[in-house]
Design a protein around this motif. Sequence first.
Motif, PDB file in Angstrom:
ATOM      1  N   ALA A 196      66.314 -55.153 128.320  1.00 42.57           N
ATOM      2  CA  ALA A 196      65.995 -56.564 128.543  1.00 42.57           C
ATOM      3  C   ALA A 196      64.501 -56.791 128.680  1.00 42.57           C
ATOM      4  O   ALA A 196      64.043 -57.943 128.708  1.00 42.57           O
ATOM      5  CB  ALA A 196      66.725 -57.089 129.777  1.00 42.57           C
ATOM      6  N   ASP A 197      63.738 -55.715 128.768  1.00 46.84           N
ATOM      7  CA  ASP A 197      62.266 -55.781 128.740  1.00 46.84           C
ATOM      8  C   ASP A 197      61.842 -55.458 127.305  1.00 46.84           C
ATOM      9  O   ASP A 197      61.965 -54.315 126.872  1.00 46.84           O
ATOM     10  CB  ASP A 197      61.678 -54.762 129.713  1.00 46.84           C
ATOM     11  N   PRO A 198      61.319 -56.444 126.556  1.00 46.80           N
ATOM     12  CA  PRO A 198      61.002 -56.211 125.142  1.00 46.80           C
ATOM     13  C   PRO A 198      60.022 -55.069 124.906  1.00 46.80           C
ATOM     14  O   PRO A 198      60.037 -54.461 123.843  1.00 46.80           O
ATOM     15  CB  PRO A 198      60.410 -57.552 124.693  1.00 46.80           C
ATOM     16  N   HIS A 199      59.156 -54.782 125.886  1.00 50.94           N
ATOM     17  CA  HIS A 199      58.170 -53.720 125.740  1.00 50.94           C
ATOM     18  C   HIS A 199      58.373 -52.641 126.807  1.00 50.94           C
ATOM     19  O   HIS A 199      57.413 -52.123 127.382  1.00 50.94           O
ATOM     20  CB  HIS A 199      56.747 -54.289 125.797  1.00 50.94           C
ATOM     21  N   HIS A 200      59.618 -52.304 127.041  1.00 49.12           N
ATOM     22  CA  HIS A 200      59.958 -51.286 128.045  1.00 49.12           C
ATOM     23  C   HIS A 200      59.249 -49.964 127.756  1.00 49.12           C
ATOM     24  O   HIS A 200      59.177 -49.506 126.622  1.00 49.12           O
ATOM     25  CB  HIS A 200      61.471 -51.069 128.047  1.00 49.12           C
ATOM     26  N   ASP A 201      58.728 -49.360 128.824  1.00 47.40           N
ATOM     27  CA  ASP A 201      58.095 -48.045 128.739  1.00 47.40           C
ATOM     28  C   ASP A 201      59.169 -46.997 129.029  1.00 47.40           C
ATOM     29  O   ASP A 201      59.640 -46.873 130.167  1.00 47.40           O
ATOM     30  CB  ASP A 201      56.957 -47.956 129.760  1.00 47.40           C
ATOM     31  N   SER A 202      59.582 -46.267 128.013  1.00 46.94           N
ATOM     32  CA  SER A 202      60.700 -45.331 128.140  1.00 46.94           C
ATOM     33  C   SER A 202      60.525 -44.418 129.349  1.00 46.94           C
ATOM     34  O   SER A 202      59.452 -43.843 129.560  1.00 46.94           O
ATOM     35  CB  SER A 202      60.833 -44.506 126.865  1.00 46.94           C
ATOM     36  N   ASP A 203      61.590 -44.266 130.159  1.00 40.61           N
ATOM     37  CA  ASP A 203      61.484 -43.537 131.412  1.00 40.61           C
ATOM     38  C   ASP A 203      62.578 -42.475 131.518  1.00 40.61           C
ATOM     39  O   ASP A 203      63.121 -42.020 130.512  1.00 40.61           O
ATOM     40  CB  ASP A 203      61.508 -44.511 132.600  1.00 40.61           C
ATOM     41  N   SER A 326      68.096 -60.506 131.570  1.00 42.16           N
ATOM     42  CA  SER A 326      67.604 -59.653 132.653  1.00 42.16           C
ATOM     43  C   SER A 326      68.749 -59.050 133.457  1.00 42.16           C
ATOM     44  O   SER A 326      69.695 -59.739 133.846  1.00 42.16           O
ATOM     45  CB  SER A 326      66.696 -60.476 133.570  1.00 42.16           C
ATOM     46  N   GLY A 327      68.649 -57.728 133.682  1.00 39.66           N
ATOM     47  CA  GLY A 327      69.639 -57.016 134.459  1.00 39.66           C
ATOM     48  C   GLY A 327      70.911 -56.695 133.704  1.00 39.66           C
ATOM     49  O   GLY A 327      71.828 -56.076 134.263  1.00 39.66           O
ATOM     50  N   ASP A 328      70.970 -57.072 132.443  1.00 44.65           N
ATOM     51  CA  ASP A 328      72.215 -56.895 131.691  1.00 44.65           C
ATOM     52  C   ASP A 328      71.995 -56.207 130.346  1.00 44.65           C
ATOM     53  O   ASP A 328      72.365 -55.042 130.159  1.00 44.65           O
ATOM     54  CB  ASP A 328      72.870 -58.264 131.489  1.00 44.65           C
ATOM     55  N   ILE A 329      71.344 -56.892 129.400  1.00 39.60           N
ATOM     56  CA  ILE A 329      71.294 -56.394 128.032  1.00 39.60           C
ATOM     57  C   ILE A 329      70.059 -56.932 127.302  1.00 39.60           C
ATOM     58  O   ILE A 329      69.563 -58.017 127.603  1.00 39.60           O
ATOM     59  CB  ILE A 329      72.562 -56.808 127.246  1.00 39.60           C
ATOM     60  N   GLY A 330      69.586 -56.163 126.364  1.00 34.82           N
ATOM     61  CA  GLY A 330      68.565 -56.621 125.430  1.00 34.82           C
ATOM     62  C   GLY A 330      68.981 -56.204 124.033  1.00 34.82           C
ATOM     63  O   GLY A 330      69.414 -55.065 123.825  1.00 34.82           O
TER      64      GLY A 330
END
Length: 358
Positions: A196-203, A326-330
């Motif tokens: 749900a974060d378009p630019h998520h930093d892979s963790d 947010s909190g669900d899906i992107g």
Amino acid sequence: MKQQRLNKILQEMERQNIPQMLISSPASIFYLTGKWIEPGERMLTLYINTNGDKKLLINELFPVNAIEGVELIWYKDTDEPIGRLINIVDKTKVLGVDKFWPAHFLIKLMERNAAAGFVNGSPIIDRTRMIKDAEEIQLMKDSSRINDSVMEEVIKTLSEEYSEKKMVNILAEIYENKGADGFSFSPIVAYGANAADPHHDSDSSKVQKGNNVIFDIGGVRKHYCSDMTRTVFYKEVSDEHKAVYNLVREANLTAIDKVKPGVRFCDIDKAARDVIENAGYGKYFTHRTGHSIGIEVHDFGDVSSVNTEEVAPGMIFSIEPGIYLSGDIGVRIEDLVLVTETGVEVLNKFTKDLIIVK
């Protein structure tokens, strides 16, 4: 020198009354010379003028023996390159300067009144680079072909054992095995709500049953970039998530169908956005529909609501609508498209059908 590309730039310089220009972007220097040089903190600049002069000011450390049609002006680390440059620039005329040229170089040049005036010359090169020639189009197709095969392979490796970061490491190995020269940008692997974060930093997150997974990936092949996004589901998918996926897919296909010469970028953006807004998800599509791409993963130009420029044959850009809850899906689905004389060619062939990884 790539003379046909240079001629287009020189013609536009004449039209805009910019008689001389400094080009310092490694990507633009490569575009014109076929040589890729990363200067670091050292000065590297290509001087051109409408009289036909072509000079490359370059540090002796860089392994460039010769460039056909260009005079190389060498300097040492102990030299002051601005002094060399002042002897090249015509002080009586306006000088176009690269938009990313470090300020400490430009300020020194201005303090010494090296030209009659200074203007941003980059738009001329940017707009020339927007229209890919036949050689570039083939290179972009080759790069996207590799990206298709990487996407197919990486999806098959998806496992509860692997974190997002581990999947990025796996990606690097796959690109190398497929003949790519590395990533074109830092890839995004995002599980579940992270997507749900378009630019998520892979963790360090690990995939769980029912998660959606975004793979936003791209590689470089012979200095040309690829970029593609697919969203898949792990083990199972809910009806709600399936509906969101199909909506984004429809937006992607609708926007692609809109692409043809003479259509405005903003109308392509609207085609994608209308599909999502009409379904009640408009506020969850939070970014532009696409960006231009070529030697750089984000070339000049974008597919957005404020870009009223018309598309033209030879342009290559992304179509990547998304919905982010947010909190669900992107969900994001992205393809690169080439504007042809009569319409559009999609460079990515990997399926956009909904995939459930078992």
